[in-house]
Design a protein around this motif. Structure first.
Motif, mmCIF file in Angstrom:
data_model
loop_
_atom_site.group_PDB
_atom_site.id
_atom_site.type_symbol
_atom_site.label_atom_id
_atom_site.label_comp_id
_atom_site.label_asym_id
_atom_site.label_seq_id
_atom_site.Cartn_x
_atom_site.Cartn_y
_atom_site.Cartn_z
ATOM 1 N N HIS A 1 -32.405 3.574 0.341
ATOM 2 C CA HIS A 1 -31.815 4.333 1.441
ATOM 3 C C HIS A 1 -32.773 5.314 2.100
ATOM 4 O O HIS A 1 -32.464 5.878 3.136
ATOM 5 N N ALA A 2 -33.938 5.550 1.460
ATOM 6 C CA ALA A 2 -34.950 6.477 1.976
ATOM 7 C C ALA A 2 -34.386 7.877 2.175
ATOM 8 O O ALA A 2 -34.661 8.536 3.177
ATOM 9 N N VAL A 3 -33.593 8.338 1.189
ATOM 10 C CA VAL A 3 -33.051 9.698 1.209
ATOM 11 C C VAL A 3 -33.210 10.315 -0.180
ATOM 12 O O VAL A 3 -33.318 9.605 -1.180
ATOM 13 N N THR A 4 -33.194 11.643 -0.228
ATOM 14 C CA THR A 4 -33.217 12.344 -1.502
ATOM 15 C C THR A 4 -31.815 12.319 -2.091
ATOM 16 O O THR A 4 -30.839 12.597 -1.389
ATOM 17 N N VAL A 5 -31.709 11.967 -3.356
ATOM 18 C CA VAL A 5 -30.408 11.879 -4.021
ATOM 19 C C VAL A 5 -30.394 12.751 -5.273
ATOM 20 O O VAL A 5 -31.441 13.114 -5.794
ATOM 21 N N GLY A 6 -29.192 13.069 -5.734
ATOM 22 C CA GLY A 6 -29.033 13.819 -6.971
ATOM 23 C C GLY A 6 -28.813 12.867 -8.128
ATOM 24 O O GLY A 6 -28.526 11.684 -7.947
ATOM 25 N N ASN A 7 -28.924 13.408 -9.340
ATOM 26 C CA ASN A 7 -28.775 12.590 -10.544
ATOM 27 C C ASN A 7 -27.380 12.030 -10.715
ATOM 28 O O ASN A 7 -27.178 11.080 -11.458
ATOM 29 N N SER A 8 -26.386 12.603 -10.061
ATOM 30 C CA SER A 8 -25.007 12.165 -10.250
ATOM 31 C C SER A 8 -24.543 11.161 -9.194
ATOM 32 O O SER A 8 -23.365 10.850 -9.128
ATOM 33 N N TYR A 9 -25.439 10.648 -8.395
ATOM 34 C CA TYR A 9 -25.060 9.702 -7.348
ATOM 35 C C TYR A 9 -25.481 8.279 -7.674
ATOM 36 O O TYR A 9 -26.418 8.058 -8.426
ATOM 37 N N THR A 10 -24.782 7.319 -7.072
ATOM 38 C CA THR A 10 -25.155 5.918 -7.143
ATOM 39 C C THR A 10 -24.642 5.235 -5.869
ATOM 40 O O THR A 10 -24.011 5.862 -5.038
ATOM 41 N N CYS A 11 -24.915 3.959 -5.741
ATOM 42 C CA CYS A 11 -24.462 3.219 -4.572
ATOM 43 C C CYS A 11 -24.310 1.750 -4.936
ATOM 44 O O CYS A 11 -24.517 1.357 -6.083
ATOM 45 N N ASP A 12 -23.977 0.921 -3.969
ATOM 46 C CA ASP A 12 -23.798 -0.507 -4.217
ATOM 47 C C ASP A 12 -25.109 -1.211 -4.537
ATOM 48 O O ASP A 12 -25.112 -2.328 -5.024
ATOM 49 N N SER A 13 -26.236 -0.570 -4.256
ATOM 50 C CA SER A 13 -27.540 -1.151 -4.559
ATOM 51 C C SER A 13 -28.057 -0.703 -5.921
ATOM 52 O O SER A 13 -29.223 -0.906 -6.234
ATOM 53 N N PHE A 14 -27.199 -0.094 -6.726
ATOM 54 C CA PHE A 14 -27.593 0.412 -8.043
ATOM 55 C C PHE A 14 -28.107 -0.721 -8.918
ATOM 56 O O PHE A 14 -27.477 -1.749 -9.063
ATOM 57 N N GLU A 15 -29.290 -0.539 -9.482
ATOM 58 C CA GLU A 15 -29.899 -1.490 -10.413
ATOM 59 C C GLU A 15 -30.351 -0.710 -11.634
ATOM 60 O O GLU A 15 -31.218 0.158 -11.538
ATOM 61 N N MET A 16 -29.789 -1.007 -12.788
ATOM 62 C CA MET A 16 -30.125 -0.287 -14.019
ATOM 63 C C MET A 16 -31.584 -0.505 -14.388
ATOM 64 O O MET A 16 -32.083 -1.630 -14.350
ATOM 65 N N LYS A 17 -32.275 0.596 -14.719
ATOM 66 C CA LYS A 17 -33.652 0.492 -15.193
ATOM 67 C C LYS A 17 -33.661 -0.269 -16.511
ATOM 68 O O LYS A 17 -32.824 -0.037 -17.372
ATOM 69 N N ALA A 18 -34.598 -1.153 -16.658
ATOM 70 C CA ALA A 18 -34.747 -1.888 -17.913
ATOM 71 C C ALA A 18 -35.696 -1.102 -18.803
ATOM 72 O O ALA A 18 -36.904 -1.310 -18.791
ATOM 73 N N ALA A 19 -35.141 -0.132 -19.536
ATOM 74 C CA ALA A 19 -35.957 0.706 -20.404
ATOM 75 C C ALA A 19 -35.151 1.137 -21.611
ATOM 76 O O ALA A 19 -33.948 1.368 -21.515
ATOM 77 N N LEU A 20 -35.827 1.250 -22.728
ATOM 78 C CA LEU A 20 -35.174 1.748 -23.930
ATOM 79 C C LEU A 20 -35.051 3.256 -23.841
ATOM 80 O O LEU A 20 -35.935 3.937 -23.342
ATOM 81 N N LYS A 21 -33.948 3.763 -24.329
ATOM 82 C CA LYS A 21 -33.713 5.199 -24.334
ATOM 83 C C LYS A 21 -33.884 5.699 -25.765
ATOM 84 O O LYS A 21 -33.020 5.500 -26.596
#
Length: 82
Positions: free
Chosen positions: A24-44
């Motif tokens: 979206h080329a915008v600054t977002v906060g940690n509590s936001y998501t959208c329809d283009s959300f793609e989970m990072k493939a990383a171990l926590k």
């Protein structure tokens, strides 16, 4: 596609440095998501006793076993925001 509250942008692979959404080329906060959300493939690996809000409290489910580096099914984050 609109940006809305929901799953966290912090876990989205579209989040780049400076909390900018590369879709979206915008600054977002940690509590936001959208329809283009793609989970990072990383171990926590930060989910362990040290980062648990219950560590060394009366709410700890396993006080005799709790130790740095250990994790359990009752882990809860120390810092959470909605």
């Amino acid at each position: 596609m609109s940006i809305r509250l929901g799953n966290s942008c912090i876990n989205c692979e579209n989040l780049v440095e400076g909390n900018v959404c590369k879709v979206h080329a915008v600054t977002v906060g940690n509590s936001y998501t959208c329809d283009s959300f793609e989970m990072k493939a990383a171990l926590k690996d930060e989910q362990n006793c040290i980062s648990c809000i219950r560590y060394e409290t009366s709410d700890c489910a396993n006080p005799q076993k709790a130790a740095p580096g250990m994790s359990c099914n009752h882990w809860a984050p120390q810092k959470a925001s909605a």
